[in-house]
Design a protein around this motif. Structure first.
Motif, PDB file in Angstrom:
ATOM      1  N   SER A  45       7.983   0.077  12.216  1.00 50.02           N
ATOM      2  CA  SER A  45       7.074  -0.660  11.349  1.00 50.02           C
ATOM      3  C   SER A  45       6.813   0.048  10.022  1.00 50.02           C
ATOM      4  O   SER A  45       6.112  -0.478   9.184  1.00 50.02           O
ATOM      5  CB  SER A  45       5.751  -0.914  12.075  1.00 50.02           C
ATOM      6  N   THR A  46       7.363   1.234   9.804  1.00 49.69           N
ATOM      7  CA  THR A  46       7.165   1.955   8.563  1.00 49.69           C
ATOM      8  C   THR A  46       8.033   1.351   7.474  1.00 49.69           C
ATOM      9  O   THR A  46       9.241   1.277   7.604  1.00 49.69           O
ATOM     10  CB  THR A  46       7.505   3.450   8.747  1.00 49.69           C
ATOM     11  N   LYS A  47       7.386   0.905   6.421  1.00 52.96           N
ATOM     12  CA  LYS A  47       8.108   0.285   5.322  1.00 52.96           C
ATOM     13  C   LYS A  47       7.823   1.055   4.043  1.00 52.96           C
ATOM     14  O   LYS A  47       6.672   1.265   3.678  1.00 52.96           O
ATOM     15  CB  LYS A  47       7.682  -1.173   5.165  1.00 52.96           C
ATOM     16  N   VAL A  48       8.877   1.445   3.369  1.00 53.08           N
ATOM     17  CA  VAL A  48       8.750   2.165   2.103  1.00 53.08           C
ATOM     18  C   VAL A  48       8.285   1.196   1.024  1.00 53.08           C
ATOM     19  O   VAL A  48       8.780   0.084   0.920  1.00 53.08           O
ATOM     20  CB  VAL A  48      10.102   2.798   1.700  1.00 53.08           C
ATOM     21  N   CYS A  49       7.342   1.649   0.227  1.00 54.14           N
ATOM     22  CA  CYS A  49       6.829   0.852  -0.890  1.00 54.14           C
ATOM     23  C   CYS A  49       7.576   1.261  -2.147  1.00 54.14           C
ATOM     24  O   CYS A  49       7.114   2.098  -2.923  1.00 54.14           O
ATOM     25  CB  CYS A  49       5.332   1.084  -1.039  1.00 54.14           C
ATOM     26  N   SER A  50       8.722   0.663  -2.361  1.00 57.31           N
ATOM     27  CA  SER A  50       9.630   1.088  -3.428  1.00 57.31           C
ATOM     28  C   SER A  50       9.032   0.958  -4.829  1.00 57.31           C
ATOM     29  O   SER A  50       9.406   1.700  -5.730  1.00 57.31           O
ATOM     30  CB  SER A  50      10.960   0.344  -3.330  1.00 57.31           C
ATOM     31  N   TYR A  51       8.092   0.073  -5.030  1.00 55.31           N
ATOM     32  CA  TYR A  51       7.429  -0.061  -6.327  1.00 55.31           C
ATOM     33  C   TYR A  51       6.715   1.245  -6.695  1.00 55.31           C
ATOM     34  O   TYR A  51       6.624   1.602  -7.866  1.00 55.31           O
ATOM     35  CB  TYR A  51       6.439  -1.226  -6.286  1.00 55.31           C
ATOM     36  N   TYR A  52       6.213   1.926  -5.689  1.00 53.11           N
ATOM     37  CA  TYR A  52       5.464   3.159  -5.894  1.00 53.11           C
ATOM     38  C   TYR A  52       6.304   4.413  -5.678  1.00 53.11           C
ATOM     39  O   TYR A  52       5.798   5.518  -5.714  1.00 53.11           O
ATOM     40  CB  TYR A  52       4.253   3.199  -4.945  1.00 53.11           C
ATOM     41  N   GLY A  53       7.580   4.266  -5.414  1.00 51.19           N
ATOM     42  CA  GLY A  53       8.445   5.406  -5.131  1.00 51.19           C
ATOM     43  C   GLY A  53       8.666   5.547  -3.644  1.00 51.19           C
ATOM     44  O   GLY A  53       8.201   4.735  -2.843  1.00 51.19           O
ATOM     45  N   GLU A  54       9.368   6.574  -3.266  1.00 56.04           N
ATOM     46  CA  GLU A  54       9.736   6.761  -1.858  1.00 56.04           C
ATOM     47  C   GLU A  54       8.648   7.446  -1.029  1.00 56.04           C
ATOM     48  O   GLU A  54       8.804   7.625   0.166  1.00 56.04           O
ATOM     49  CB  GLU A  54      11.033   7.579  -1.770  1.00 56.04           C
ATOM     50  N   GLN A  55       7.545   7.846  -1.651  1.00 56.63           N
ATOM     51  CA  GLN A  55       6.516   8.599  -0.938  1.00 56.63           C
ATOM     52  C   GLN A  55       5.397   7.738  -0.358  1.00 56.63           C
ATOM     53  O   GLN A  55       4.575   8.232   0.389  1.00 56.63           O
ATOM     54  CB  GLN A  55       5.874   9.654  -1.871  1.00 56.63           C
ATOM     55  N   ARG A  56       5.351   6.480  -0.687  1.00 58.53           N
ATOM     56  CA  ARG A  56       4.284   5.625  -0.177  1.00 58.53           C
ATOM     57  C   ARG A  56       4.846   4.648   0.842  1.00 58.53           C
ATOM     58  O   ARG A  56       5.918   4.097   0.658  1.00 58.53           O
ATOM     59  CB  ARG A  56       3.608   4.848  -1.306  1.00 58.53           C
ATOM     60  N   TYR A  57       4.062   4.462   1.905  1.00 60.26           N
ATOM     61  CA  TYR A  57       4.447   3.548   2.975  1.00 60.26           C
ATOM     62  C   TYR A  57       3.353   2.503   3.166  1.00 60.26           C
ATOM     63  O   TYR A  57       2.178   2.776   2.936  1.00 60.26           O
ATOM     64  CB  TYR A  57       4.667   4.306   4.285  1.00 60.26           C
ATOM     65  N   ALA A  58       3.747   1.321   3.596  1.00 63.25           N
ATOM     66  CA  ALA A  58       2.778   0.260   3.872  1.00 63.25           C
ATOM     67  C   ALA A  58       1.828   0.712   4.972  1.00 63.25           C
ATOM     68  O   ALA A  58       2.242   1.342   5.946  1.00 63.25           O
ATOM     69  CB  ALA A  58       3.507  -1.015   4.284  1.00 63.25           C
ATOM     70  N   ALA A  59       0.563   0.393   4.785  1.00 70.39           N
ATOM     71  CA  ALA A  59      -0.470   0.782   5.738  1.00 70.39           C
ATOM     72  C   ALA A  59      -1.605  -0.240   5.682  1.00 70.39           C
ATOM     73  O   ALA A  59      -1.755  -0.939   4.683  1.00 70.39           O
ATOM     74  CB  ALA A  59      -0.997   2.176   5.403  1.00 70.39           C
ATOM     75  N   PRO A  60      -2.398  -0.319   6.729  1.00 73.91           N
ATOM     76  CA  PRO A  60      -3.536  -1.236   6.698  1.00 73.91           C
ATOM     77  C   PRO A  60      -4.491  -0.879   5.546  1.00 73.91           C
ATOM     78  O   PRO A  60      -4.728   0.298   5.282  1.00 73.91           O
ATOM     79  CB  PRO A  60      -4.221  -1.014   8.049  1.00 73.91           C
ATOM     80  N   GLN A  61      -4.991  -1.895   4.870  1.00 76.04           N
ATOM     81  CA  GLN A  61      -5.937  -1.707   3.763  1.00 76.04           C
ATOM     82  C   GLN A  61      -7.028  -2.764   3.885  1.00 76.04           C
ATOM     83  O   GLN A  61      -6.761  -3.949   3.752  1.00 76.04           O
ATOM     84  CB  GLN A  61      -5.238  -1.863   2.410  1.00 76.04           C
ATOM     85  N   SER A  62      -8.231  -2.316   4.106  1.00 78.43           N
ATOM     86  CA  SER A  62      -9.334  -3.275   4.154  1.00 78.43           C
ATOM     87  C   SER A  62      -9.842  -3.519   2.734  1.00 78.43           C
ATOM     88  O   SER A  62      -9.553  -2.750   1.824  1.00 78.43           O
ATOM     89  CB  SER A  62     -10.472  -2.733   5.034  1.00 78.43           C
ATOM     90  N   SER A  63     -10.527  -4.572   2.554  1.00 78.93           N
ATOM     91  CA  SER A  63     -11.174  -4.903   1.284  1.00 78.93           C
ATOM     92  C   SER A  63     -10.213  -5.164   0.132  1.00 78.93           C
ATOM     93  O   SER A  63     -10.526  -4.841  -1.012  1.00 78.93           O
ATOM     94  CB  SER A  63     -12.158  -3.794   0.879  1.00 78.93           C
ATOM     95  N   LEU A  64      -9.067  -5.742   0.401  1.00 80.64           N
ATOM     96  CA  LEU A  64      -8.196  -6.169  -0.692  1.00 80.64           C
ATOM     97  C   LEU A  64      -8.759  -7.493  -1.196  1.00 80.64           C
ATOM     98  O   LEU A  64      -8.625  -8.520  -0.538  1.00 80.64           O
ATOM     99  CB  LEU A  64      -6.746  -6.345  -0.227  1.00 80.64           C
ATOM    100  N   SER A  65      -9.378  -7.471  -2.333  1.00 83.74           N
ATOM    101  CA  SER A  65     -10.117  -8.638  -2.812  1.00 83.74           C
ATOM    102  C   SER A  65      -9.244  -9.846  -3.111  1.00 83.74           C
ATOM    103  O   SER A  65      -9.597 -10.961  -2.772  1.00 83.74           O
ATOM    104  CB  SER A  65     -10.934  -8.260  -4.043  1.00 83.74           C
TER     105      SER A  65
END
Length: 181
Positions: free
Chosen positions: A21-41
């Protein structure tokens, strides 16, 4: 002994699910992975697995101008389009510092937003085609629905989580059951 084996197998299954389930967030580079985020308005449909953070959504979408005379479908499509940086599937369609957008998404958005205005001017003023409109948003439009950013109308339904999230959890569960036996 059997309890220890079961515990090891459970940990193994948890690791498989976490890795899959780990997905690289390529927009932010190779160091960020998708994760749960509460309060996304504004991009709340990505809360279970988001590449963006609340502060980034506020920074990007907080200063957006009010669009008038737009249908709800137009508003939904533009909102979804502007939340691309939150999508956990960026690695499929973000390449060479550009969003690769599906032609159907771009064309249908262009079509349903034809009555929308901004500052009493047509929102689409100056754009003769959907391609011109999406290019002005720094999107690269391609034909088809594979490996491109596409609109998901289900996120605006009140039915809850998407089917794909449910299927991922269900298949992961079945994989764990299979491995344990």
């Amino acid at each position: 002994m059997k309890l220890q084996v079961l515990a090891i197998q459970s940990v193994f299954c948890a690791c498989i699910v976490a890795v899959c389930s780990t997905k690289v967030c390529s927009y932010y580079g190779e160091q960020r992975y998708a994760a749960p985020q509460s309060s996304l308005s504004n991009c709340s449909w990505f809360s279970d697995s988001a590449c963006c953070r609340r502060t980034e959504v506020t920074s990007v979408l907080g200063g957006m101008y009010k669009i008038n005379k737009a249908s709800q479908e137009c508003k939904n499509r533009l909102n979804y389009m502007m939340c691309y940086f939150c999508s956990p599937n960026q690695m499929d369609w973000y390449d060479e510092n550009r969003v690769i957008i599906c032609s159907d998404f771009c064309e249908e958005t262009f079509k349903v937003c034809n009555t929308a205005t901004y500052n009493n001017e047509p929102l689409l003023k100056g754009f003769e085609t959907a391609s011109e409109f999406c290019k002005a948003q720094s999107f690269h439009m391609i034909e088809g629905t594979q490996n491109c950013f596409n609109f998901d109308p289900n996120v605006f339904d009140t039915g809850g989580q998407s089917l794909s999230s449910f299927l991922f959890v269900f298949v992961s569960f079945l994989l764990c059951v299979f491995v344990i036996h």
